[in-house]
Write an enzyme that holds these catalytic residues in place. Structure first.
Site, PDB file in Angstrom:
ATOM      1  N   HIS A   1     132.440   0.602  85.030  1.00 14.45           N
ATOM      2  CA  HIS A   1     133.029   0.907  83.892  1.00 14.45           C
ATOM      3  C   HIS A   1     134.446   1.421  83.775  1.00 14.45           C
ATOM      4  O   HIS A   1     134.802   2.308  84.509  1.00 14.45           O
ATOM      5  CB  HIS A   1     131.849   2.094  83.235  1.00 14.45           C
ATOM      6  CG  HIS A   1     130.660   1.416  82.911  1.00 14.45           C
ATOM      7  ND1 HIS A   1     129.636   2.568  83.013  1.00 14.45           N
ATOM      8  CD2 HIS A   1     130.303   0.300  82.566  1.00 14.45           C
ATOM      9  CE1 HIS A   1     128.252   1.581  82.571  1.00 14.45           C
ATOM     10  NE2 HIS A   1     128.799   0.342  82.366  1.00 14.45           N
TER      11      HIS A   1
ATOM     12  N   LYS B   1     134.482  -7.534  84.466  1.00 16.22           N
ATOM     13  CA  LYS B   1     135.343  -7.727  83.036  1.00 16.22           C
ATOM     14  C   LYS B   1     136.737  -7.485  83.276  1.00 16.22           C
ATOM     15  O   LYS B   1     137.184  -6.962  83.882  1.00 16.22           O
ATOM     16  CB  LYS B   1     134.759  -6.706  81.985  1.00 16.22           C
ATOM     17  CG  LYS B   1     133.445  -6.917  81.485  1.00 16.22           C
ATOM     18  CD  LYS B   1     132.987  -5.978  80.323  1.00 16.22           C
ATOM     19  CE  LYS B   1     131.726  -6.486  79.890  1.00 16.22           C
ATOM     20  NZ  LYS B   1     131.240  -5.572  78.742  1.00 16.22           N
TER      21      LYS B   1
ATOM     22  N   HIS C   1     119.768  -7.655  82.829  1.00 19.54           N
ATOM     23  CA  HIS C   1     120.676  -6.274  82.435  1.00 19.54           C
ATOM     24  C   HIS C   1     119.764  -5.094  82.501  1.00 19.54           C
ATOM     25  O   HIS C   1     120.295  -4.108  82.542  1.00 19.54           O
ATOM     26  CB  HIS C   1     121.116  -6.440  80.918  1.00 19.54           C
ATOM     27  CG  HIS C   1     122.496  -5.746  80.781  1.00 19.54           C
ATOM     28  ND1 HIS C   1     123.561  -5.797  81.400  1.00 19.54           N
ATOM     29  CD2 HIS C   1     122.868  -4.665  79.900  1.00 19.54           C
ATOM     30  CE1 HIS C   1     124.562  -4.851  80.933  1.00 19.54           C
ATOM     31  NE2 HIS C   1     124.028  -4.237  80.051  1.00 19.54           N
TER      32      HIS C   1
ATOM     33  N   TYR D   1     123.705   7.184  80.409  1.00 19.96           N
ATOM     34  CA  TYR D   1     122.403   7.284  81.525  1.00 19.96           C
ATOM     35  C   TYR D   1     122.296   8.690  81.598  1.00 19.96           C
ATOM     36  O   TYR D   1     121.247   9.043  82.253  1.00 19.96           O
ATOM     37  CB  TYR D   1     122.898   6.661  82.819  1.00 19.96           C
ATOM     38  CG  TYR D   1     122.814   5.183  82.594  1.00 19.96           C
ATOM     39  CD1 TYR D   1     121.871   4.268  82.334  1.00 19.96           C
ATOM     40  CD2 TYR D   1     124.348   4.551  82.487  1.00 19.96           C
ATOM     41  CE1 TYR D   1     122.107   2.931  82.079  1.00 19.96           C
ATOM     42  CE2 TYR D   1     124.530   2.938  82.247  1.00 19.96           C
ATOM     43  CZ  TYR D   1     123.461   2.310  82.163  1.00 19.96           C
ATOM     44  OH  TYR D   1     123.411   1.091  81.801  1.00 19.96           O
TER      45      TYR D   1
ATOM     46  N   ARG E   1     126.497  -7.149  86.805  1.00 17.79           N
ATOM     47  CA  ARG E   1     126.352  -7.690  85.528  1.00 17.79           C
ATOM     48  C   ARG E   1     125.876  -9.173  85.700  1.00 17.79           C
ATOM     49  O   ARG E   1     126.049  -9.673  86.940  1.00 17.79           O
ATOM     50  CB  ARG E   1     127.695  -7.692  85.018  1.00 17.79           C
ATOM     51  CG  ARG E   1     128.100  -6.455  84.424  1.00 17.79           C
ATOM     52  CD  ARG E   1     129.527  -6.691  83.725  1.00 17.79           C
ATOM     53  NE  ARG E   1     130.132  -5.357  83.256  1.00 17.79           N
ATOM     54  CZ  ARG E   1     130.944  -4.661  84.109  1.00 17.79           C
ATOM     55  NH1 ARG E   1     131.432  -4.923  85.016  1.00 17.79           N
ATOM     56  NH2 ARG E   1     131.474  -3.582  83.294  1.00 17.79           N
TER      57      ARG E   1
ATOM     58  N   ARG F   1     120.317  -3.903  86.031  1.00 18.35           N
ATOM     59  CA  ARG F   1     121.387  -2.972  85.869  1.00 18.35           C
ATOM     60  C   ARG F   1     121.279  -1.670  85.470  1.00 18.35           C
ATOM     61  O   ARG F   1     121.455  -0.799  86.040  1.00 18.35           O
ATOM     62  CB  ARG F   1     122.877  -3.794  85.113  1.00 18.35           C
ATOM     63  CG  ARG F   1     123.985  -3.046  85.215  1.00 18.35           C
ATOM     64  CD  ARG F   1     124.924  -3.835  84.845  1.00 18.35           C
ATOM     65  NE  ARG F   1     126.126  -3.414  84.057  1.00 18.35           N
ATOM     66  CZ  ARG F   1     127.244  -3.056  84.751  1.00 18.35           C
ATOM     67  NH1 ARG F   1     127.199  -3.151  86.219  1.00 18.35           N
ATOM     68  NH2 ARG F   1     128.208  -2.368  84.348  1.00 18.35           N
TER      69      ARG F   1
END
Length: 302
Positions: free
Chosen positions: A269, A175, A243, A278, A151, A246
């Site tokens: 994630h 995150k 992004h 994806y 990220r 990524r």
């Protein structure tokens, strides 16, 4: 948001909770504040002075007024999500007994698959003319971003001591302040070594890996600007932003390995469903190959 609104103190308490206890990113906090600000303004207009008065009918009224103001389905879903989270927190504080927003349906937004850069274009992008130290820095940032699937906040947050070049690894903070250790690949390590040899020319003011011209930690906005400029200079057909690199990392890894769980871990994630988008990209690629190659896939032909 009116500082005189009686609804405001609870919202401020919730935002402090998100910042201190949940340790959410500044951008996430800004988004929560923005959405709850509008909610409070709408409730003020409806003469609602206490959160205990909020019921499902009022929430539907908020949603309807937001929609009539031109808010798109995805943005409306975001607003309702912020409201649900806030009301869940009010329940935990004993302020209300139930969450009236949970009974209100979220509008379905069209699902847009993330766009990626194909491998040939990535190679084209990374063939940067290295005439100055800033170009070396940018090449190193691009290599690390694509090589580890980071990220933007993870890239700019890397310190020099987060690197283990001998093993080709980097520590990043994602995150929710969750740390993870990632492989980078030999090319990324090579360009990091080139950059580290030049980094002292910028008189570093802290331990940040990537610096601005002034020797400070490079900002997210600066990274976005530089990546976009390199996309244009290198003649790519689409806009280059962090992004997208990524997304490209995730797509290329999944196409090559087919290991969804591993890609989930690499991307950081929390939910596998986030990574599964994806698989749709991968299926689109497989379907196009099938349609072009299989003799029974010639649709509309005898």
């Amino acid at each position: 948001m009116s500082s005189e609104s009686p609804l405001l103190p609870a919202v401020e308490g919730f935002l402090r909770y998100l910042k201190v206890e949940r340790q959410l990113s500044p951008l996430t906090l800004i988004n929560y504040r923005r959405q709850l600000t509008v909610v409070v303004e709408l409730l003020d207009a409806l003469k609602v002075t206490d959160w205990t008065r909020l019921d499902a009918a009022l929430v539907r009224t908020l949603a309807a007024r937001s929609s009539r103001s031109g808010l798109k389905p995805a943005s409306l879903a975001l607003r309702l999500s912020a409201l649900r989270s806030f009301l869940d927190w009010l329940i935990s504080q004993g302020t209300i007994q139930a969450n009236p927003a949970k009974g209100v349906a979220t509008p379905r937004a069209p699902r847009h698959l993330p766009k990626n850069i194909d491998v040939d274009e990535v190679n084209q992008l990374l063939e940067i003319d290295l005439n100055d130290p800033l170009a070396v820095r940018d090449r190193a940032m691009l290599e690390v971003m694509y090589g580890a699937g980071l990220r933007l906040s993870e890239l700019t947050g890397i310190d020099v001591n987060h690197l283990e070049l001998a093993s080709g690894e980097v520590w990043v903070t994602g995150k929710g302040s969750k740390e993870r250790r990632l492989p980078m690949g030999k090319t990324a390590v090579l360009w990091l070594e080139h950059w580290l040899a030049l980094r002292e020319l910028f008189s570093p003011q802290d331990n940040a890996l990537f610096l601005s011209k002034l020797g400070k930690r490079i900002s997210a906005r600066n990274v976005q600007k530089r990546f976009a400029e390199w996309g244009i200079k290198q003649g790519l057909s689409s806009h280059v932003h962090p992004h997208k690199l990524r997304h490209s990392f995730a797509t290329h890894m999944l196409e090559s390995s087919g290991d969804l769980r591993a890609v989930q871990e690499l991307l950081g994630h929390a939910n596998l469903a986030t990574t599964q988008i994806y698989t749709h990209l991968d299926f689109q690629h497989l379907a196009s190959v099938y349609d072009a190659a299989h003799p029974r896939a010639k649709r509309g032909k005898t």
